[in-house]
Design a protein around this motif. Structure first.
Motif, PDB file in Angstrom:
ATOM      1  N   LYS A 184       1.369   9.700  -4.416  1.00 23.82           N
ATOM      2  CA  LYS A 184       0.355  10.604  -3.894  1.00 23.82           C
ATOM      3  C   LYS A 184       0.773  11.259  -2.582  1.00 23.82           C
ATOM      4  O   LYS A 184       0.197  12.242  -2.187  1.00 23.82           O
ATOM      5  CB  LYS A 184      -0.951   9.840  -3.694  1.00 23.82           C
ATOM      6  CG  LYS A 184      -1.497   9.285  -4.991  1.00 23.82           C
ATOM      7  CD  LYS A 184      -2.717   8.463  -4.771  1.00 23.82           C
ATOM      8  CE  LYS A 184      -3.159   7.869  -6.103  1.00 23.82           C
ATOM      9  NZ  LYS A 184      -4.238   6.939  -5.963  1.00 23.82           N
ATOM     10  N   ILE A 185       1.767  10.703  -1.903  1.00 24.54           N
ATOM     11  CA  ILE A 185       2.260  11.285  -0.659  1.00 24.54           C
ATOM     12  C   ILE A 185       3.464  12.148  -1.023  1.00 24.54           C
ATOM     13  O   ILE A 185       4.479  11.632  -1.484  1.00 24.54           O
ATOM     14  CB  ILE A 185       2.651  10.194   0.357  1.00 24.54           C
ATOM     15  CG1 ILE A 185       1.445   9.319   0.682  1.00 24.54           C
ATOM     16  CG2 ILE A 185       3.199  10.830   1.628  1.00 24.54           C
ATOM     17  CD1 ILE A 185       1.765   8.119   1.530  1.00 24.54           C
ATOM     18  N   MET A 195       2.124   1.806  -3.466  1.00 25.66           N
ATOM     19  CA  MET A 195       1.080   2.299  -4.368  1.00 25.66           C
ATOM     20  C   MET A 195       0.789   3.774  -4.133  1.00 25.66           C
ATOM     21  O   MET A 195       0.443   4.509  -5.063  1.00 25.66           O
ATOM     22  CB  MET A 195      -0.205   1.486  -4.182  1.00 25.66           C
ATOM     23  CG  MET A 195      -0.129   0.107  -4.772  1.00 25.66           C
ATOM     24  SD  MET A 195      -1.569  -0.923  -4.442  1.00 25.66           S
ATOM     25  CE  MET A 195      -2.921   0.125  -4.823  1.00 25.66           C
ATOM     26  N   LEU A 196       0.935   4.244  -2.897  1.00 23.95           N
ATOM     27  CA  LEU A 196       0.587   5.618  -2.559  1.00 23.95           C
ATOM     28  C   LEU A 196       1.770   6.584  -2.612  1.00 23.95           C
ATOM     29  O   LEU A 196       1.589   7.767  -2.387  1.00 23.95           O
ATOM     30  CB  LEU A 196      -0.030   5.664  -1.161  1.00 23.95           C
ATOM     31  CG  LEU A 196      -1.358   4.921  -0.990  1.00 23.95           C
ATOM     32  CD1 LEU A 196      -1.776   4.927   0.471  1.00 23.95           C
ATOM     33  CD2 LEU A 196      -2.428   5.540  -1.862  1.00 23.95           C
ATOM     34  N   THR A 197       2.982   6.096  -2.900  1.00 21.71           N
ATOM     35  CA  THR A 197       4.146   6.978  -2.848  1.00 21.71           C
ATOM     36  C   THR A 197       4.049   8.130  -3.836  1.00 21.71           C
ATOM     37  O   THR A 197       4.577   9.197  -3.580  1.00 21.71           O
ATOM     38  CB  THR A 197       5.451   6.211  -3.095  1.00 21.71           C
ATOM     39  OG1 THR A 197       5.347   5.484  -4.315  1.00 21.71           O
ATOM     40  CG2 THR A 197       5.774   5.303  -1.953  1.00 21.71           C
ATOM     41  N   LEU A 233       0.825  -1.212   0.000  1.00 19.58           N
ATOM     42  CA  LEU A 233       0.000   0.000   0.000  1.00 19.58           C
ATOM     43  C   LEU A 233       0.856   1.258   0.000  1.00 19.58           C
ATOM     44  O   LEU A 233       0.535   2.238  -0.687  1.00 19.58           O
ATOM     45  CB  LEU A 233      -0.942  -0.003   1.200  1.00 19.58           C
ATOM     46  CG  LEU A 233      -2.078  -1.019   1.152  1.00 19.58           C
ATOM     47  CD1 LEU A 233      -2.812  -1.048   2.488  1.00 19.58           C
ATOM     48  CD2 LEU A 233      -3.023  -0.697   0.016  1.00 19.58           C
ATOM     49  N   ILE A 234       1.933   1.234   0.754  1.00 19.90           N
ATOM     50  CA  ILE A 234       2.839   2.389   0.771  1.00 19.90           C
ATOM     51  C   ILE A 234       3.434   2.618  -0.606  1.00 19.90           C
ATOM     52  O   ILE A 234       3.515   3.749  -1.086  1.00 19.90           O
ATOM     53  CB  ILE A 234       3.939   2.204   1.835  1.00 19.90           C
ATOM     54  CG1 ILE A 234       3.337   2.319   3.244  1.00 19.90           C
ATOM     55  CG2 ILE A 234       5.060   3.221   1.655  1.00 19.90           C
ATOM     56  CD1 ILE A 234       4.294   1.943   4.352  1.00 19.90           C
TER      57      ILE A 234
END
Length: 71
Positions: free
Chosen positions: A27-28, A23-25, A20-21
């Motif tokens: 977006k963060i 996949m979201l990198t 999940l991290i």
């Protein structure tokens, strides 16, 4: 056998969290662009080495394992 099952479940949960991290990198905004990350941009070449991010993630994961191993 019960301990092996718990360990495999823990490894699965950690793998899901890491996935999940990853996949979201995008977006963060602060992950991957913190001080200490090395970025070299040339005309036809970009070299990116996330040294600061790697150290930060290593500390966080080590802290998680330390807290989980305490009895």
């Amino acid at each position: 056998m019960n301990e092996i099952g718990k360990f495999l479940i823990l490894i699965g949960i950690i793998t899901i969290i890491i996935g999940l991290i990853l996949m979201l990198t995008g977006k963060i905004p602060f992950i991957g662009r913190i001080p200490g990350d090395i970025v070299i941009e040339r005309k036809n070449f970009i070299f990116y080495f996330p040294l600061g991010t790697s150290i930060l993630l290593s500390i966080i994961i080590s802290l998680i394992f330390y807290l989980l191993s305490r009895k």
